[in-house]
Design a protein around this motif. Structure first.
Motif, PDB file in Angstrom:
ATOM      1  N   VAL A   1       0.014 -12.829  24.879  1.00  0.00           N
ATOM      2  CA  VAL A   1       0.176 -13.847  23.841  1.00  0.00           C
ATOM      3  C   VAL A   1       1.440 -14.667  24.087  1.00  0.00           C
ATOM      4  CG1 VAL A   1       0.618 -14.197  21.387  1.00  0.00           C
ATOM      5  CG2 VAL A   1      -1.153 -12.595  22.125  1.00  0.00           C
ATOM      6  N   ILE A   2       2.533 -13.987  24.403  1.00  0.00           N
ATOM      7  CA  ILE A   2       3.781 -14.722  24.649  1.00  0.00           C
ATOM      8  C   ILE A   2       3.606 -15.688  25.825  1.00  0.00           C
ATOM      9  CG2 ILE A   2       6.179 -14.507  25.427  1.00  0.00           C
ATOM     10  CD1 ILE A   2       6.351 -11.930  23.844  1.00  0.00           C
ATOM     11  N   GLY A   3       3.064 -15.159  26.926  1.00  0.00           N
ATOM     12  CA  GLY A   3       2.896 -15.995  28.116  1.00  0.00           C
ATOM     13  C   GLY A   3       1.972 -17.164  27.847  1.00  0.00           C
ATOM     14  N   ALA A   4       0.858 -16.902  27.144  1.00  0.00           N
ATOM     15  CA  ALA A   4      -0.131 -17.959  26.911  1.00  0.00           C
ATOM     16  C   ALA A   4       0.431 -19.042  25.988  1.00  0.00           C
ATOM     17  CB  ALA A   4      -1.405 -17.369  26.309  1.00  0.00           C
ATOM     18  N   VAL A   5       1.073 -18.621  24.897  1.00  0.00           N
ATOM     19  CA  VAL A   5       1.610 -19.609  23.957  1.00  0.00           C
ATOM     20  C   VAL A   5       2.706 -20.436  24.627  1.00  0.00           C
ATOM     21  CG1 VAL A   5       2.925 -19.887  21.824  1.00  0.00           C
ATOM     22  CG2 VAL A   5       0.987 -18.317  21.899  1.00  0.00           C
ATOM     23  N   ALA A   6       3.590 -19.763  25.347  1.00  0.00           N
ATOM     24  CA  ALA A   6       4.664 -20.496  26.027  1.00  0.00           C
ATOM     25  C   ALA A   6       4.077 -21.479  27.043  1.00  0.00           C
ATOM     26  CB  ALA A   6       5.609 -19.511  26.706  1.00  0.00           C
ATOM     27  N   GLY A   7       3.075 -21.023  27.798  1.00  0.00           N
ATOM     28  CA  GLY A   7       2.451 -21.878  28.800  1.00  0.00           C
ATOM     29  C   GLY A   7       1.804 -23.101  28.167  1.00  0.00           C
ATOM     30  N   LEU A   8       1.120 -22.863  27.055  1.00  0.00           N
ATOM     31  CA  LEU A   8       0.443 -23.961  26.364  1.00  0.00           C
ATOM     32  C   LEU A   8       1.439 -24.986  25.829  1.00  0.00           C
ATOM     33  CD1 LEU A   8      -2.361 -22.325  24.190  1.00  0.00           C
ATOM     34  CD2 LEU A   8      -2.582 -24.294  25.691  1.00  0.00           C
ATOM     35  N   VAL A   9       2.411 -24.490  25.099  1.00  0.00           N
ATOM     36  CA  VAL A   9       3.365 -25.401  24.452  1.00  0.00           C
ATOM     37  C   VAL A   9       4.143 -26.184  25.505  1.00  0.00           C
ATOM     38  CG1 VAL A   9       5.439 -25.504  23.035  1.00  0.00           C
ATOM     39  CG2 VAL A   9       3.543 -24.011  22.374  1.00  0.00           C
ATOM     40  N   LEU A  10       4.671 -25.458  26.480  1.00  0.00           N
ATOM     41  CA  LEU A  10       5.468 -26.142  27.506  1.00  0.00           C
ATOM     42  C   LEU A  10       4.600 -27.101  28.318  1.00  0.00           C
ATOM     43  CD1 LEU A  10       8.301 -24.906  27.262  1.00  0.00           C
ATOM     44  CD2 LEU A  10       8.160 -24.547  29.725  1.00  0.00           C
ATOM     45  N   GLY A  11       3.370 -26.695  28.590  1.00  0.00           N
ATOM     46  CA  GLY A  11       2.456 -27.557  29.325  1.00  0.00           C
ATOM     47  C   GLY A  11       2.230 -28.861  28.586  1.00  0.00           C
ATOM     48  N   PHE A  12       2.022 -28.747  27.273  1.00  0.00           N
ATOM     49  CA  PHE A  12       1.804 -29.933  26.463  1.00  0.00           C
ATOM     50  C   PHE A  12       3.012 -30.843  26.479  1.00  0.00           C
ATOM     51  CE2 PHE A  12      -2.114 -28.605  24.595  1.00  0.00           C
ATOM     52  CZ  PHE A  12      -2.665 -29.799  24.211  1.00  0.00           C
ATOM     53  N   VAL A  13       4.182 -30.255  26.280  1.00  0.00           N
ATOM     54  CA  VAL A  13       5.401 -31.051  26.225  1.00  0.00           C
ATOM     55  C   VAL A  13       5.613 -31.782  27.549  1.00  0.00           C
ATOM     56  CG1 VAL A  13       7.897 -30.915  26.049  1.00  0.00           C
ATOM     57  CG2 VAL A  13       6.457 -29.578  24.500  1.00  0.00           C
ATOM     58  N   LEU A  14       5.438 -31.043  28.649  1.00  0.00           N
ATOM     59  CA  LEU A  14       5.719 -31.640  29.963  1.00  0.00           C
ATOM     60  C   LEU A  14       4.699 -32.714  30.321  1.00  0.00           C
ATOM     61  CD1 LEU A  14       6.995 -29.025  32.486  1.00  0.00           C
ATOM     62  CD2 LEU A  14       8.185 -30.667  31.064  1.00  0.00           C
ATOM     63  N   ALA A  15       3.423 -32.421  30.093  1.00  0.00           N
ATOM     64  CA  ALA A  15       2.391 -33.335  30.587  1.00  0.00           C
ATOM     65  C   ALA A  15       2.379 -34.655  29.833  1.00  0.00           C
ATOM     66  CB  ALA A  15       1.025 -32.671  30.495  1.00  0.00           C
ATOM     67  N   ARG A  16       2.921 -34.671  28.611  1.00  0.00           N
ATOM     68  CA  ARG A  16       2.878 -35.904  27.840  1.00  0.00           C
ATOM     69  C   ARG A  16       3.950 -36.896  28.285  1.00  0.00           C
ATOM     70  NH1 ARG A  16      -1.240 -37.737  26.328  1.00  0.00           N
ATOM     71  NH2 ARG A  16      -0.428 -38.885  24.577  1.00  0.00           N
ATOM     72  N   SER A  17       4.946 -36.418  28.999  1.00  0.00           N
ATOM     73  CA  SER A  17       5.980 -37.338  29.472  1.00  0.00           C
ATOM     74  C   SER A  17       5.977 -37.372  30.992  1.00  0.00           C
ATOM     75  CB  SER A  17       7.344 -36.898  28.960  1.00  0.00           C
ATOM     76  OG  SER A  17       8.340 -37.439  29.797  1.00  0.00           O
ATOM     77  N   ASP A  18       5.654 -38.536  31.518  1.00  0.00           N
ATOM     78  CA  ASP A  18       5.494 -38.660  32.962  1.00  0.00           C
ATOM     79  C   ASP A  18       6.775 -38.352  33.716  1.00  0.00           C
ATOM     80  OD1 ASP A  18       3.092 -39.108  34.223  1.00  0.00           O
ATOM     81  OD2 ASP A  18       3.825 -40.979  35.107  1.00  0.00           O
ATOM     82  N   LEU A  19       7.884 -38.875  33.187  1.00  0.00           N
ATOM     83  CA  LEU A  19       9.158 -38.725  33.890  1.00  0.00           C
ATOM     84  C   LEU A  19       9.558 -37.259  33.969  1.00  0.00           C
ATOM     85  CD1 LEU A  19      11.599 -40.083  35.187  1.00  0.00           C
ATOM     86  CD2 LEU A  19      12.667 -40.087  32.935  1.00  0.00           C
TER      87      LEU A  19
END
Lengths: 270, 291
Positions: free
Chosen positions: B102-120
């Motif tokens: 759960v920790i790994g999946a939630v962290a992966g999801l949240v961070l993935g979302f944050v990173l992918a939305r900003s190109d730079l």
């Protein structure tokens, strides 16, 4: 041309695109130049022209998805500087969200606009019924035929009642019969609504059958070559449009003018 | 308003058509039941043949010391449950794997979302992410035990790291796969940034995310078990490594069997969750559909 007040105005519009690719080979090219156009309120206007002449680009500019490099697009007297959520936008692909049922798709824009659930249900039921899709509310897009998906895309735009509807070859991928049926339905939905339609197509018969005005673009870099008033009355019978007495001469003229643009390209003359 | 190209449901009220409709439906249902039954029977047969061959071959063609025997393994499993408190150990392993997951999946999801939305930001961080992804994550286990001790925390950390990168990278890939036209159309309809993320970008990414969530279930288990192998006094990994120390092959297999059952159950859960989230997706056709 009509004397009605223009709802969309393009003034000295130029558009330069930069081809995305390897950095060193990146090339700029001119997509549109010197485009001046006024689209009167309540009219059905079609853009025709050779492939790549920039008619879709101009449409996207009216939607605020693309900005002119120079010049400006005015929508209801104000320059378009952001996404224009006042218009409806229908593309060649139906662009239904595959993870939403027909009804959820139709209600999408209402959700974005914060319409309450009860009002949403009521409106969507009315529009779904209007195009004969009742009974399919809970189907996902992949369970619908091409024509049904297109109807869904149409009403999902009409449902939020935009004054202007931009359509980019909406009936392109459909079979010939469904196409005529949908052209007919579109005209019936539009007539008397007072809405302005800007319709991009490659099909001159379609443009003639539907429009009040046709805007002919030159080959790339595109500019407006000529604007025609379509000499056919309303209401129209799209199923028998070819038999209209004014049709042959008008179509002939249109085709001759377009042919110059297409043939020159093929012969390599410029 | 024009001609319809498809009949609305319920239009086939004409008696003969109605009857035909029902017959075909019944036939289809019977066929479904049959195929489900065949699948179950086939699985049972497979298991019986496999275990039977094992039972027979062991001690005759292969040294029993190395491969043991299904009957001995069952006996050993029973002994493990009674004498060594298998469920007590299993509980620790499951908690480690689950919490880590759960920790790994939630962290992966949240961070993935944050990173992918900003190109730079994405471009800046990408090489580092790929670099970290390339590390054999199991190699981090000793480090985590050094950091977090031999208790449950270090195993959770290993499991989380096993899960995190796969979910993270898939989330980014999924988000970047959202079709531009869908985004444009939604924008013109008046969607806010938050609307776009919730109603277009996230659903578009679900196939990728679900795939990652499924792949990583066993990964979390691997992380927990490896952590236990290295250093622990509890958990199924501990039982297994102890059995290995005593050269107790049936005990070893019994531990593996217990893990297998747990992973199967976890997979079942995540698969049905995934099927629910993906109910809009056209079903993957099988041969009968295209005949």
């Amino acid at each position: 041309m009509s004397t009605a007040e223009p709802v969309i105005v393009a003034r000295d519009v130029y558009k330069v695109f930069v081809a995305r690719g390897e950095r060193r080979r990146r090339r700029a090219f001119l997509a549109l130049h010197n485009v001046n156009l006024a689209i009167p309120r309540g009219r059905f206007v079609s853009f025709v022209g050779p492939s790549g002449c920039g008619k879709s680009t101009l449409l996207n500019m009216i939607a605020g998805l693309v900005r002119p490099t120079e010049g400006e697009i005015r929508y209801k007297h104000a320059p378009v500087t952001a996404v224009n959520t006042d218009v409806g936008y229908i593309t060649q692909d139906d662009n239904l969200l595959p993870w939403r049922t027909l009804r959820e798709n139709v209600e999408l824009a209402l959700e974005f606009r914060g319409v309450a659930l009860v009002a949403r249900r009521e409106l969507s039921a009315r529009y779904i019924q209007m195009v004969g899709l009742d009974g399919f509310e809970h189907h996902y897009p992949h369970e619908l035929s091409g024509g049904m998906r297109k109807r869904a895309a149409l009403i999902r735009t009409l449902i939020y009642d935009p004054d202007v509807i931009l359509m980019d070859e909406p009936f392109g991928p459909l079979d010939a019969q469904t196409r005529v049926i949908l052209q007919d339905e579109l005209l019936k939905l539009w007539e008397g609504s007072g809405k302005t339609v800007v319709f991009v197509t490659h099909d001159l018969v379609e443009a003639t059958a539907l429009s009040d005005e046709i805007v002919l673009f030159s080959r790339a870099p595109g500019t407006i070559k000529q604007v025609y008033d379509v000499p056919l009355g309303r209401p129209r019978d799209v199923f028998r449009i070819l038999a209209h007495p004014n049709f042959p001469a008008f179509f002939d003229r249109l085709w001759r003018d377009l042919k110059e643009e297409i043939m020159d390209v093929e012969l390599g003359v410029s | 308003m024009g001609v319809r190209e498809a009949a609305a449901p319920g239009r086939l009220l004409e008696p003969r058509g109605d009857r035909l409709l029902r017959e075909v439906e019944q036939l289809e249902r019977a066929r479904d039941r049959q195929s489900r039954r065949n699948t179950t029977l086939g699985r049972l047969a497979f298991a019986v043949v496999f275990l039977g061959l094992w039972e027979v071959a062991s001690g005759r063609f292969v040294d029993q010391f190395f491969v043991s025997k299904p009957s001995h393994i069952i006996a050993s499993l029973w002994a493990m449950i009674i004498k060594e408190q298998l469920f007590y150990h299993l509980r620790f392993t499951i908690i480690e794997a689950l919490v880590g997951y759960v920790i790994g999946a939630v962290a992966g999801l949240v961070l993935g979302f944050v990173l992918a939305r900003s190109d730079l930001v994405y471009r800046i961080v990408e090489p580092f992410v790929v670099g970290f992804y390339g590390i054999p994550r199991i190699a981090l286990a000793p480090l985590f035990i050094l950091w977090f001790g031999i208790g449950i925390t270090s195993k959770i950390a290993v499991a989380a790291v096993m899960v995190f990168f796969i979910v993270f990278i898939n989330t980014i890939a999924g988000i970047r796969s959202a079709p531009v036209q869908l985004l444009q159309v939604a924008r013109v309809m008046g969607a806010s940034e938050w609307d776009l993320v919730r109603k277009v970008v996230f659903p578009a990414a679900t196939p990728f995310i679900i795939a990652a969530l499924q792949i990583t279930v066993p990964q979390a288990m691997i992380g927990a078990i490896v952590g236990e192998f290295i250093s622990s006094n509890r958990g199924v990994g501990h039982l297994i490594s102890r059995a290995a120390g005593w050269l107790d092959t049936p005990g070893l297999f019994a531990g593996i069997l217990a893990l297998l059952v747990v992973v199967l159950l976890m997979n079942l859960g995540i698969t049905s969750f995934g099927n629910y989230l993906m109910r809009w997706n056209p079903k993957h056709g099988n041969l009968r559909d295209i005949q």
